[in-house]
Enzyme design. Structure first.
Site, PDB file in Angstrom:
ATOM      1  N   HIS A   1       0.757  -1.295  -0.016  1.00  0.00           N
ATOM      2  CA  HIS A   1       0.085   0.173   0.072  1.00  0.00           C
ATOM      3  C   HIS A   1       0.877   1.137   0.131  1.00  0.00           C
ATOM      4  O   HIS A   1       1.966   1.169   0.576  1.00  0.00           O
ATOM      5  CB  HIS A   1      -0.767  -0.049   1.368  1.00  0.00           C
ATOM      6  CG  HIS A   1      -2.118   0.908   1.169  1.00  0.00           C
ATOM      7  ND1 HIS A   1      -1.960   2.266   1.309  1.00  0.00           N
ATOM      8  CD2 HIS A   1      -3.327   0.682   0.568  1.00  0.00           C
ATOM      9  CE1 HIS A   1      -3.237   2.793   1.137  1.00  0.00           C
ATOM     10  NE2 HIS A   1      -4.087   1.923   0.611  1.00  0.00           N
TER      11      HIS A   1
ATOM     12  N   ASP B   1      -7.838  -5.266  -0.044  1.00  0.00           N
ATOM     13  CA  ASP B   1      -8.428  -6.111  -1.242  1.00  0.00           C
ATOM     14  C   ASP B   1      -8.102  -7.601  -1.071  1.00  0.00           C
ATOM     15  O   ASP B   1      -8.342  -8.419  -1.731  1.00  0.00           O
ATOM     16  CB  ASP B   1      -7.615  -5.567  -2.524  1.00  0.00           C
ATOM     17  CG  ASP B   1      -8.447  -4.258  -2.668  1.00  0.00           C
ATOM     18  OD1 ASP B   1      -7.565  -3.289  -3.043  1.00  0.00           O
ATOM     19  OD2 ASP B   1      -9.484  -4.026  -2.738  1.00  0.00           O
TER      20      ASP B   1
HETATM   21  C1  SDX Z   1      -6.104   0.118  -2.796  1.00  0.00           C
HETATM   22  O1  SDX Z   1      -4.519   4.552  -2.016  1.00  0.00           O
HETATM   23  C2  SDX Z   1      -5.277   3.944  -1.527  1.00  0.00           C
HETATM   24  O2  SDX Z   1      -5.801   4.509  -0.289  1.00  0.00           O
HETATM   25  C3  SDX Z   1      -5.877   2.797  -2.285  1.00  0.00           C
HETATM   26  C4  SDX Z   1      -7.162   2.006  -1.349  1.00  0.00           C
HETATM   27  C5  SDX Z   1      -8.250   2.827  -1.281  1.00  0.00           C
HETATM   28  O3  SDX Z   1      -8.955   2.192  -0.161  1.00  0.00           O
HETATM   29  O4  SDX Z   1      -8.587   3.728  -1.789  1.00  0.00           O
HETATM   30  O5  SDX Z   1      -6.464   1.479  -0.125  1.00  0.00           O
HETATM   31  C6  SDX Z   1      -7.319   0.923  -2.165  1.00  0.00           C
HETATM   32  O6  SDX Z   1      -5.998   0.526  -4.195  1.00  0.00           O
HETATM   33  C7  SDX Z   1      -5.384  -0.954  -2.306  1.00  0.00           C
HETATM   34  C8  SDX Z   1      -4.124  -1.390  -3.211  1.00  0.00           C
HETATM   35  C9  SDX Z   1      -4.663  -2.580  -3.870  1.00  0.00           C
HETATM   36  N1  SDX Z   1      -3.428  -2.859  -4.807  1.00  0.00           N
HETATM   37  C10 SDX Z   1      -2.981  -4.057  -4.851  1.00  0.00           C
HETATM   38  O7  SDX Z   1      -3.206  -4.833  -3.892  1.00  0.00           O
HETATM   39  C11 SDX Z   1      -1.869  -4.227  -6.048  1.00  0.00           C
HETATM   40  C12 SDX Z   1      -0.789  -4.789  -5.445  1.00  0.00           C
HETATM   41  N2  SDX Z   1       0.068  -4.004  -4.817  1.00  0.00           N
HETATM   42  C13 SDX Z   1       1.071  -3.016  -5.645  1.00  0.00           C
HETATM   43  O8  SDX Z   1       0.868  -2.936  -6.794  1.00  0.00           O
HETATM   44  C14 SDX Z   1       1.519  -1.710  -4.689  1.00  0.00           C
HETATM   45  O9  SDX Z   1       1.819  -2.240  -3.487  1.00  0.00           O
HETATM   46  C15 SDX Z   1       0.739  -0.573  -4.729  1.00  0.00           C
HETATM   47  C16 SDX Z   1       0.326  -0.147  -5.840  1.00  0.00           C
HETATM   48  C17 SDX Z   1      -0.478  -1.013  -3.841  1.00  0.00           C
HETATM   49  C18 SDX Z   1       1.433   0.527  -3.832  1.00  0.00           C
HETATM   50  O10 SDX Z   1       2.599   0.835  -4.385  1.00  0.00           O
HETATM   51  P1  SDX Z   1       3.657   2.048  -4.293  1.00  0.00           P
HETATM   52  O11 SDX Z   1       3.286   2.517  -3.108  1.00  0.00           O
HETATM   53  O12 SDX Z   1       3.807   2.550  -5.551  1.00  0.00           O
HETATM   54  O13 SDX Z   1       4.651   1.208  -4.035  1.00  0.00           O
HETATM   55  P2  SDX Z   1       5.609   0.509  -4.968  1.00  0.00           P
HETATM   56  O14 SDX Z   1       5.073  -0.044  -6.277  1.00  0.00           O
HETATM   57  O15 SDX Z   1       6.906   1.624  -5.275  1.00  0.00           O
HETATM   58  O16 SDX Z   1       6.499  -0.639  -4.141  1.00  0.00           O
HETATM   59  C19 SDX Z   1       7.551  -0.493  -3.388  1.00  0.00           C
HETATM   60  C20 SDX Z   1       8.279  -1.637  -3.556  1.00  0.00           C
HETATM   61  C21 SDX Z   1       8.634  -1.969  -4.990  1.00  0.00           C
HETATM   62  O17 SDX Z   1       9.797  -2.600  -5.001  1.00  0.00           O
HETATM   63  P3  SDX Z   1      11.194  -1.806  -5.121  1.00  0.00           P
HETATM   64  O18 SDX Z   1      10.996  -1.371  -6.665  1.00  0.00           O
HETATM   65  O19 SDX Z   1      11.535  -0.675  -4.193  1.00  0.00           O
HETATM   66  O20 SDX Z   1      12.413  -2.779  -5.296  1.00  0.00           O
HETATM   67  O21 SDX Z   1       7.546  -2.869  -3.086  1.00  0.00           O
HETATM   68  C22 SDX Z   1       7.400  -3.552  -4.201  1.00  0.00           C
HETATM   69  C23 SDX Z   1       7.674  -2.993  -5.362  1.00  0.00           C
HETATM   70  O22 SDX Z   1       8.246  -3.885  -6.449  1.00  0.00           O
HETATM   71  N3  SDX Z   1       6.001  -4.017  -3.895  1.00  0.00           N
HETATM   72  C24 SDX Z   1       5.479  -5.352  -4.209  1.00  0.00           C
HETATM   73  C25 SDX Z   1       4.030  -5.524  -3.990  1.00  0.00           C
HETATM   74  N4  SDX Z   1       3.848  -4.061  -3.762  1.00  0.00           N
HETATM   75  C26 SDX Z   1       5.163  -3.252  -3.876  1.00  0.00           C
HETATM   76  N5  SDX Z   1       6.174  -6.518  -4.424  1.00  0.00           N
HETATM   77  C27 SDX Z   1       5.403  -7.665  -4.447  1.00  0.00           C
HETATM   78  N6  SDX Z   1       4.153  -7.742  -4.208  1.00  0.00           N
HETATM   79  C28 SDX Z   1       3.208  -6.653  -3.969  1.00  0.00           C
HETATM   80  N7  SDX Z   1       2.027  -6.585  -3.744  1.00  0.00           N
END
Ligand code: SDX
Length: 428
Positions: free
Chosen positions: A306, A363
């Site tokens: 998140h 989720d």
């Molecule tokens: C919702 O914003 C809100 O409030 C949203 C929400 C709401 O109520 O409105 O809470 C609802 O959208 C919840 C999130 C649902 N999405 C997912 O579950 C999809 C999977 N999660 C990711 O795509 C990700 O965690 C996000 C999009 C939710 C957040 O992404 P960020 O904050 O941009 O973080 P990032 O992508 O930069 O990740 C940081 C690191 C990265 O690694 P590095 O590049 O630093 O090496 O963590 C890794 C990412 O690769 N990472 C994950 C991961 N999520 C982040 N690695 C594996 N699995 C994951 N799920």
């Protein structure tokens, strides 16, 4: 709101920037005058360090896993409140009295029907259209039917369109489901609760009476509470940006629905359950965890991570508890729940997830409940949009009522070609 000041040195010049303090949460550095004074922009793709507005609706402490709506914790609201009561709270700022809640629920129930011509609108979609495609289309089309509540400068218009949107989303979502399975639409039955009415429109048929299951009604109402609002997330920011141009509320909410659909946002609930089903059995979990950690593999654990929560999403905790309650009370057993529990356990004990502070989010578990009560995965994000509409509407109203609000228009860091003369095609 108290203010301090801070200094920024840029190209040998000092700039005094006000620091603004809210009631709780991080201070903000007011950069509204920075470009005018310094000729420089700030740079923050994804807005990871940017407060886009002042708000009094929802507060999140990502480090502690805290979520408050108008000061009330999501744990207490999901335990003791109802979606109608939380909707009133988000819109009006205070918990309603019994009479206020009754009046609000009555008002909402009197807007649950759609203009009957909109039934024809559904016929234009393929039967296999994704419900979110239908929701985007139909909600946007409401602005073609309700001209009497699109003047955003009129508080009464804003109030009526807010109530219409909250009231009609269950009807629109249920009709999207009915259309996809070729069953006739059911009109709302206002003798039922907001959530009970939605269940009947979704699962009822004209051929027999539909009895709402109180266990399912309570679980779904709680799921709606958990999804009601969440600060300036991507879809809410989309609604605010659309609203800042003066677009009508129906068009703004349609924009929010479109943004929510993405798998990184509201589409994650559908993707998370599909992922859990693909994993299938606990012995396959290590393989998927390794894939999620592999930089060369686009696979991510859906329902994990998140932007704000770097601790357990408090909504996920409530959701997990609700899964157990629903499966037990409906005497159901879903092997996917066991996969989810073991996946969570393994991920939370893995250094990669611990270092990056990746925890289950709202989720991760929601799809298991929605599937247990009979919703197809394609409907999951439509239910998220149904519940989030009150948050979008409350945030839209807050933005429109803010005397300082203006059209949102970010700038950029330009790295393209500098000015150059046109070259006729024969000389290229
Ligand atoms: C919702 O914003 C809100 O409030 C949203 C929400 C709401 O109520 O409105 O809470 C609802 O959208 C919840 C999130 C649902 N999405 C997912 O579950 C999809 C999977 N999660 C990711 O795509 C990700 O965690 C996000 C999009 C939710 C957040 O992404 P960020 O904050 O941009 O973080 P990032 O992508 O930069 O990740 C940081 C690191 C990265 O690694 P590095 O590049 O630093 O090496 O963590 C890794 C990412 O690769 N990472 C994950 C991961 N999520 C982040 N690695 C594996 N699995 C994951 N799920």
């Amino acid at each position: 709101m108290s203010n301090d000041s801070s200094k920024l040195e840029l190209a040998g010049k000092d700039y005094d920037l006000q620091v603004m303090r809210g009631t709780i949460g991080p201070d903000v550095v007011d950069i509204r005058k920075l470009y005018g004074q310094s000729g420089a922009f700030t740079f923050d793709p994804g807005f990871t360090s940017t407060a886009s507005c002042e708000s009094q609706l929802t507060y999140i402490d990502g480090g502690k896993g805290v979520l408050l709506h108008r000061g009330y914790s999501i744990e207490e609201l999901s335990e003791h409140s109802s979606f109608m009561e939380v909707s009133y709270l988000l819109l009006n700022g205070e918990l309603p009295s019994a009479d206020e809640l009754a009046d609000f629920s009555y008002t909402i129930s009197r807007h649950t029907m759609l203009h009957d011509q909109l039934r024809g609108f559904y016929q234009g979609f393929r039967r296999d259209a994704h419900p979110m495609a239908i929701m985007c289309g139909v909600v946007g089309a409401l602005s073609a039917f309700y001209h009497d509540s699109t003047d955003i400068s009129d508080p009464e218009h804003r109030k009526i369109s807010s109530h219409r949107l909250i009231a009609k989303m269950p009807t629109i979502a249920a009709m999207a489901y009915k259309y996809s399975i070729g069953q006739p639409f059911l009109y709302p039955d206002n003798s039922l609760s907001y959530t009970g009415n939605f269940l009947r429109m979704t699962y009822g048929v004209p051929a027999e009476e539909y009895v709402v299951n109180p266990v399912v009604e309570r679980a779904l109402d709680r799921i709606f509470i958990l999804h009601a609002d969440h600060e300036q997330n991507a879809s809410t920011s989309t609604v605010r940006l659309a609203g800042s141009s003066g677009a009508n509320p129906f068009a703004c909410i349609a924009a929010g629905i479109a943004c929510l659909w993405g798998p990184a946002h509201g589409g994650a609930n559908e993707a998370a359950l599909n992922m859990l089903r693909e994993i299938g059995t606990p012995d396959k979990i290590p393989h998927y965890i390794e894939r999620a950690k592999d930089k060369n593999d686009p696979f991510r654990l859906m329902g994990f991570g998140h932007r704000v929560y770097k601790n357990y999403d408090p909504r996920a905790s409530v959701m997990q508890k609700t899964v157990r309650e629903v499966l037990d009370e409906l005497n159901l057993d879903d092997p996917v729940f066991e996969v989810a529990l073991q996946l969570e356990e393994m991920a939370l004990n893995d250094d990669y997830f611990k270092e990056k502070k990746l925890f289950p989010n709202v989720d991760f578990y929601s799809g298991i409940i929605l599937s247990a009560v009979g919703f197809p995965t394609e409907m999951f994000t439509a239910l998220f949009a149904l519940a989030r509409t009150v948050g979008w509407v409350a945030q839209w109203n807050e933005m429109i009522s803010d005397p300082g609000q203006k059209i949102g228009r970010p700038r950029q860091l330009y790295t393209g070609p500098t000015a150059r003369p046109y070259v006729p095609v024969e000389k290229r």
